[in-house]
Motif scaffolding. Structure first.
Motif, short mmCIF file in Angstrom:
data_model
loop_
_atom_site.label_atom_id
_atom_site.label_comp_id
_atom_site.label_asym_id
_atom_site.label_seq_id
_atom_site.Cartn_x
_atom_site.Cartn_y
_atom_site.Cartn_z
N GLU A 1 0.88 -1.10 0.14
CA GLU A 1 -0.15 -0.07 -0.12
C GLU A 1 0.75 1.23 0.07
N GLY A 2 0.42 2.25 -1.03
CA GLY A 2 1.15 3.36 -0.71
C GLY A 2 2.49 3.52 -1.76
N SER A 3 2.75 2.51 -2.01
CA SER A 3 4.18 2.25 -2.94
C SER A 3 3.83 2.47 -4.49
N GLN B 1 -2.68 -5.78 0.38
CA GLN B 1 -2.13 -4.53 0.32
C GLN B 1 -2.05 -3.75 1.39
N ASP B 2 -2.70 -4.10 2.65
CA ASP B 2 -2.58 -3.50 3.71
C ASP B 2 -1.38 -4.02 4.66
N GLU C 1 -7.12 -10.36 -7.03
CA GLU C 1 -7.62 -10.75 -5.43
C GLU C 1 -6.36 -10.91 -4.41
N LEU C 2 -5.27 -11.45 -4.67
CA LEU C 2 -4.19 -11.46 -3.91
C LEU C 2 -3.52 -10.14 -3.65
N ILE C 3 -3.48 -9.35 -4.55
CA ILE C 3 -2.92 -7.92 -4.37
C ILE C 3 -3.75 -7.18 -3.45
N ASP D 1 4.43 -14.34 -1.64
CA ASP D 1 3.21 -13.69 -2.29
C ASP D 1 3.80 -13.16 -3.67
N ASN D 2 4.87 -12.44 -3.83
CA ASN D 2 5.30 -12.29 -5.01
C ASN D 2 5.63 -13.48 -6.07
#
Length: 322
Positions: free
Chosen positions: A2-4, A52-53, A46-48, A60-61
């Motif tokens: 998130e935010g990146s 995201q938080d 959906e995974l992203i 994950d990547n």
């Protein structure tokens, strides 16, 4: 994530692929491969959203990269089959080829956004990307350059570029894995297998890559040796999808050469294109193909008659030019 900026870029890349798959499913309903591609990119998004938080993990990547890449491979394969079935129709083939190559480059872009090396895709996928681009260029050229009526109407510089690009990707496919060393231990009762691996032949696709690349070099040499033809005006070139990159416009260079630039680097791609020696490379590809077909694969019915004929003409031209 998130935010990146990279996180936003990942999501945007996936959304673009999602929209593309949705459009394809709408245009070609009930095609299992396209539905699979759509499901894969939906799972990626959906995974992203779920992560995201929180800080993403390497697992994950890996999942994001795997699912997204599979979606791109499946959706572009359908488009490639459509082009082949329709014999690369002149009004639309160039634009669709550019679209396919750009889509195949997006997993490589995703690697950068996720902060991982291209190698994380794995050897099989990197080989696959080079094969897909190289084989697509081969099929395009084969459909056009072997039909005299179509060959008369071609943009010679465009096809020379396509040929050098295709041969370059097939060469990279062939060099993705290191050949087996004679000192390496390899357990096999069949002496043919280690002999092939020592030549860098890991599959039938490696043999096809040698032959396709050799043919493309020969076609390039033929076009280069033919009397020059009038070059289409710049106004005409601008209206054609996937226009030739010979003007070195950096904004255009990324369209067809993007996969090579991202797996290697920009300088490598430019050097291959600008210093492409069709006779030298053609002789190397075809010689190796003939040697393997006559040697380790002599009992496997690999036809090398055409390869020998192409070799004769390239070697003759090479001796004359010296």
């Amino acid at each position: 994530m998130e935010g990146s900026g990279s996180g936003a870029g990942v999501k945007e890349l996936c959304k673009n692929q999602l929209e593309s798959c949705q459009q394809l499913v709408k245009s070609y309903p009930k095609v299992e491969l396209l539905e699979k591609a759509l499901h894969a990119v939906q799972s990626t998004l959906e995974l992203i959203t779920r992560i995201q938080d929180k800080a993403e993990t390497s697992d994950d990547n890996k999942t994001i990269l795997s699912e997204f890449t599979q979606s791109c491979l499946d959706s572009t394969y359908h488009l490639e089959c459509q082009l082949v079935d329709k014999e690369f129709p002149d009004p639309i083939a160039r634009g669709q080829i550019t679209q396919i190559v750009q889509t195949l480059s997006t997993p490589l872009t995703l690697c950068g956004l996720l902060g991982c090396e291209v190698e994380q895709l794995g050897t099989d996928i990197i080989e696959c990307l080079h094969w897909r681009v190289g084989a697509l260029m081969y099929m395009y050229c084969h459909m056009v350059l072997t039909v005299e009526e179509r060959k008369k109407e071609i943009d010679v510089e465009h096809f020379k570029e396509i040929l050098s690009l295709g041969a370059g990707h097939l060469n990279l496919m062939l060099s993705t894995r290191a050949p087996l060393s004679k000192d390496d231990d390899y357990m096999s009762h069949d002496t043919t297998v280690p002999a092939l691996l020592q030549q860098g032949i890991f599959s039938d696709l490696h043999m096809l890559s040698l032959m396709y690349a050799g043919e493309m070099c020969h076609w390039y040499w033929e076009l280069n040796s033919a009397p020059s033809q009038p070059t289409p005006s710049k106004d005409v070139q601008k209206t054609q999808p996937g226009a030739s990159l010979n003007d070195h416009d950096s904004s255009k260079e990324s369209t067809l050469w993007c996969v090579m630039e991202l797996t290697q680097d920009i300088e490598f791609a430019r050097d291959w294109r600008d210093n492409f020696n069709s006779q030298k490379y053609g002789i190397e590809f075809l010689s190796k193909y003939v040697d393997v077909a006559r040697g380790p694969l002599k009992d496997q019915s690999w036809n090398y008659v055409q390869a020998v004929q192409l070799l004769v003409s390239l070697r003759k031209a090479n001796s004359v030019s010296k």
